[in-house]
Design an enzyme around this catalytic site. Structure first.
Site, PDB file in Angstrom:
ATOM      1  NE  ARG A   1      -8.292   3.273  12.575  1.00 48.10           N
ATOM      2  CZ  ARG A   1      -7.619   2.810  11.531  1.00 48.10           C
ATOM      3  NH1 ARG A   1      -7.944   3.192  10.308  1.00 48.10           N
ATOM      4  NH2 ARG A   1      -6.637   1.962  11.691  1.00 48.10           N
TER       5      ARG A   1
ATOM      6  NE  ARG B   1      -2.097   1.382   3.738  1.00 44.67           N
ATOM      7  CZ  ARG B   1      -2.727   1.290   4.902  1.00 44.67           C
ATOM      8  NH1 ARG B   1      -4.000   0.948   4.933  1.00 44.67           N
ATOM      9  NH2 ARG B   1      -2.091   1.509   6.014  1.00 44.67           N
TER      10      ARG B   1
ATOM     11  CB  CYS C   1      -6.333  -5.591   4.190  1.00 41.42           C
ATOM     12  SG  CYS C   1      -6.649  -3.911   3.641  1.00 41.42           S
TER      13      CYS C   1
ATOM     14  CG  ASP D   1      -9.521   4.352   7.915  1.00 37.00           C
ATOM     15  OD1 ASP D   1      -9.689   5.075   8.912  1.00 37.00           O
ATOM     16  OD2 ASP D   1      -8.405   4.103   7.438  1.00 37.00           O
TER      17      ASP D   1
ATOM     18  CD  GLU E   1      -8.760   3.038   3.658  1.00 36.31           C
ATOM     19  OE1 GLU E   1      -8.659   2.483   4.757  1.00 36.31           O
ATOM     20  OE2 GLU E   1      -7.774   3.484   3.047  1.00 36.31           O
TER      21      GLU E   1
HETATM   22  C1  PEP Z   1      -8.348  -0.132   7.332  1.00 33.95           C
HETATM   23  O1  PEP Z   1      -8.650   1.061   7.395  1.00 33.95           O
HETATM   24  O2  PEP Z   1      -9.159  -1.062   7.528  1.00 33.95           O
HETATM   25  C2  PEP Z   1      -6.954  -0.520   7.032  1.00 33.95           C
HETATM   26  C3  PEP Z   1      -6.631  -1.786   6.798  1.00 33.95           C
HETATM   27  O3  PEP Z   1      -6.018   0.465   7.014  1.00 33.95           O
HETATM   28  P1  PEP Z   1      -5.383   1.131   8.323  1.00 33.95           P
HETATM   29  O4  PEP Z   1      -5.848   0.335   9.513  1.00 33.95           O
HETATM   30  O5  PEP Z   1      -3.910   1.061   8.117  1.00 33.95           O
HETATM   31  O6  PEP Z   1      -5.949   2.487   8.264  1.00 33.95           O
HETATM   32 MG    MG Z   2      -7.331   2.600   6.585  1.00 35.08          MG
END
Ligand code: PEP
Ligand code: MG
Length: 569
Positions: free
Chosen positions: A464, A331, A501, A454, A430
């Site tokens: 979050r 990413r 993910c 997200d 997201e």
């Molecule tokens: C998500 O937002 O679900 C993600 C995998 O990215 P991060 O947790 O790194 O923001």
């Molecule tokens: Mg994210």
């Protein structure tokens, strides 16, 4: 007591208290003639400190990997800092102080300045300066810097562990780490995760008041629970939990080298999330068949400048090569929000999560985006690398990012540098706007990966990071589940694969829903991979699809959770 669970697993053992060592420093007034003598002493101590840091850097690179070793690179840089060394000398000259006391005064001054800062990264820089200062003072005073030998397996309790502390520990004798300070991204947390040792950080002031040396303690690195001198009954309960955990891990080993398949034989990709190449070891140990999310942010943290194209190329190539022909989804930089990079000097924002972050930063800053994309493209010549953009909210952003890749490909052609022209390009889903336009976005990418962490935050409008409303941040909310289903359908309708993910991909309860919704790839922390592989073997796609349909009829997160619990296998 409770802290932040930073590395999962349970440990039961005896404490070893690593108190901040108080080094006695004699403050001596020196004569004018002694000034140059003390300055000489200072310089030879600095030279020795440099040597030992270089050794430590090499040792750490071997033991933990290049990225962890980089912290000693930062320490070495402090020793070359054009402000720090003259400050030591000035102190000796102007205040007629002996070298050790001068170093201590200057270091305390810098450390206080950094610790007073709000920014987590800069706070850590204060710790680095203290660490370096201690090293120089010990050399000046002739104090032994060797780590103590540990007789038996222990649970380390400390204020915080500096990288030099961790590098000198006999880590095979450490059952767990518990620290007063730290966050999920602090050194202790990252090292613990890459070593697979349970850790709880950020315990707060209470820790060092409560903790004694050599007493029994229970550490639960998942829940963040730490229990000192537990009652016999609690001890037995946790010993049982630990035994169960170990037995479970052993039982699950049969899935390690097996392909992830459903009961009716459909192959599903079960892959791991990593934050550095050091985390690959754990993904492989837990039977991951690739990497579904390489968060590249950590490459940019704990340093004071952007990583170069060459540095990144080496890391991405290594990650790809270590996974053989298995896929590695990398990413592009996702900073902003809760992840700051002080050297980029972004302005303060009212709503960082809705602000200047991730792809928004990259699209505006060629000096950040281009070296990363060039490094990714070049690494794709060596392994099965795919690139993924975070936080895409519109077709426009996606097209601009893709155009940048096309432009850099042309540049590489001209330079005669190799890359894989077929490298897959994907994006994270997201943001609700991306879900609602997924059918259009799907026409322009090779895959989607749903970032539930997200997506939940933006769908339910729930921060979050805010503990007060943490309960509301749940993947079971019907709106989130519908978003997930809609995304998968839109992707499949346009013939692309869809993965996930976010944390929800490793959620045991959600597995039948996600399988039934048609998810192609599940990417998660290493520790949950085996269990998800096992659960997949218990469901046929058709059976799961029936459950998915029923879940989508439910109206509340509670109903969803109850239902998923009922059908759990
Ligand atoms: C998500 O937002 O679900 C993600 C995998 O990215 P991060 O947790 O790194 O923001
Ligand atoms: Mg994210």
């Amino acid at each position: 007591m409770k802290g932040i669970g930073a590395s999962p697993g349970i440990a039961v053992g005896k404490t070893l208290l690593k108190k901040e060592e108080e080094i006695e420093i004699d403050r001596k007034e020196i004569s004018k003639e002694q000034v140059s003598q003390e300055i000489d002493k200072l310089h030879s101590a600095l030279a020795e400190a440099k040597e030992s840091l270089k050794e430590l850097k090499a040792e750490t690179a071997e033991k933990f990997g290049e990225e962890e070793a980089e912290i000693f690179g930062a320490h070495l840089m402090i020793l070359d800092d054009p402000e720090v060394i003259p400050a030591f000398e000035e102190k000796i000259k102007n205040e007629k102080l002996n070298a050790a006391a001068a170093v201590k005064d200057v270091v305390d001054q810098y450390a206080a300045m950094f610790s007073a800062m709000e920014d987590e990264y800069l706070k850590e820089r204060g710790a680095d300066i203290k660490d370096v200062g201690k090293r120089i003072i010990k050399i000046l005073l002739g104090v032994n810097t060797m780590a103590e030998k540990m007789e038996e397996e222990v649970i380390i309790i400390a204020e915080d562990l500096t990288p030099s502390d961790t590098a000198q520990l006999e880590t095979d004798k450490v059952l767990a780490f518990v620290t007063k300070e730290g966050s999920r991204t602090s050194h202790t947390a990252i090292m613990a995760r890459s070593l697979g040792i349970p850790a709880v950080v950020g315990m707060g002031e209470g820790l060092l008041k409560e903790a004694e040396d050599g007493v029994e303690v229970i550490v639960d690195g998942s829940s963040g629970e730490v229990i000192f001198s537990p009652y016999a009954a609690v001890m037995t309960e946790y010993q049982e939990k630990l035994k169960d955990y170990e037995k479970e891990q052993e039982r699950l080993q049969i899935f390690k080298d097996k392909k992830a398949v459903t009961k009716d034989g459909k192959e599903i990709e079960v892959v791991g999330n990593i934050g550095s190449t050091d985390d690959i070891k754990a993904v492989k140990e837990y039977g991951g068949e690739g990497i579904g999310l390489f968060r590249t942010e950590f490459l940019y943290m704990n340093r004071d400048r952007l990583p170069t194209e060459e540095e990144q190329f080496e890391v991405y190539k290594k990650a790809g090569e270590e996974m053989g022909d298995q896929p590695v989804v990398i990413r592009t930089l996702d900073v902003g929000g809760d992840k700051e990079l002080p050297y980029l000097d972004f302005p303060e924002e009212m709503n960082p999560f809705l602000g200047y972050r991730a792809i928004r930063v990259c699209l505006e800053r060629d000096d950040i985006f281009e070296p990363q994309l060039r490094a990714l493209l070049r690494a794709s010549a060596y392994a099965n690398i795919k690139v993924m953009f975070p936080m895409i909210s519109s077709v426009v952003e996606l097209r601009t990012a893709k155009a940048k890749i096309a432009e850099l490909k042309a540049e590489l052609n001209e330079e005669g540098k190799a890359y894989n022209d077929e490298m897959e390009i994907g994006m994270m889903i997201e943001i609700p706007a991306a879900v609602m336009t997924a059918d259009q976005l799907a026409e322009e990418v090779d895959f989607f990966s749903i970032g539930t962490n997200d997506l939940i935050q933006y769908t339910i409008a729930v921060d979050r990071m805010n503990e007060k409303i943490a309960e509301m941040h749940t993947p079971y909310h019907p709106a989130v589940l519908r978003m997930v289903k809609k995304t998968i359908e839109a992707g499949h309708a346009k013939g692309i694969w869809v993965g996930m993910c976010g944390e929800a991909a490793g959620d045991e309860l959600l597995l039948p829903f996600l399988l039934g919704a048609g998810l192609d790839e599940f990417s998660m922390s290493a520790v949950t991979i085996l269990r998800i592989k096992e659960l997949l073997t218990k469901w046929t796609e058709e059976e799961a699809a029936v459950k998915t349909k029923e879940v989508l009829e439910l109206k509340t997160a509670e109903e969803v959770k109850d239902y998923l619990n009922k059908i759990k296998k």
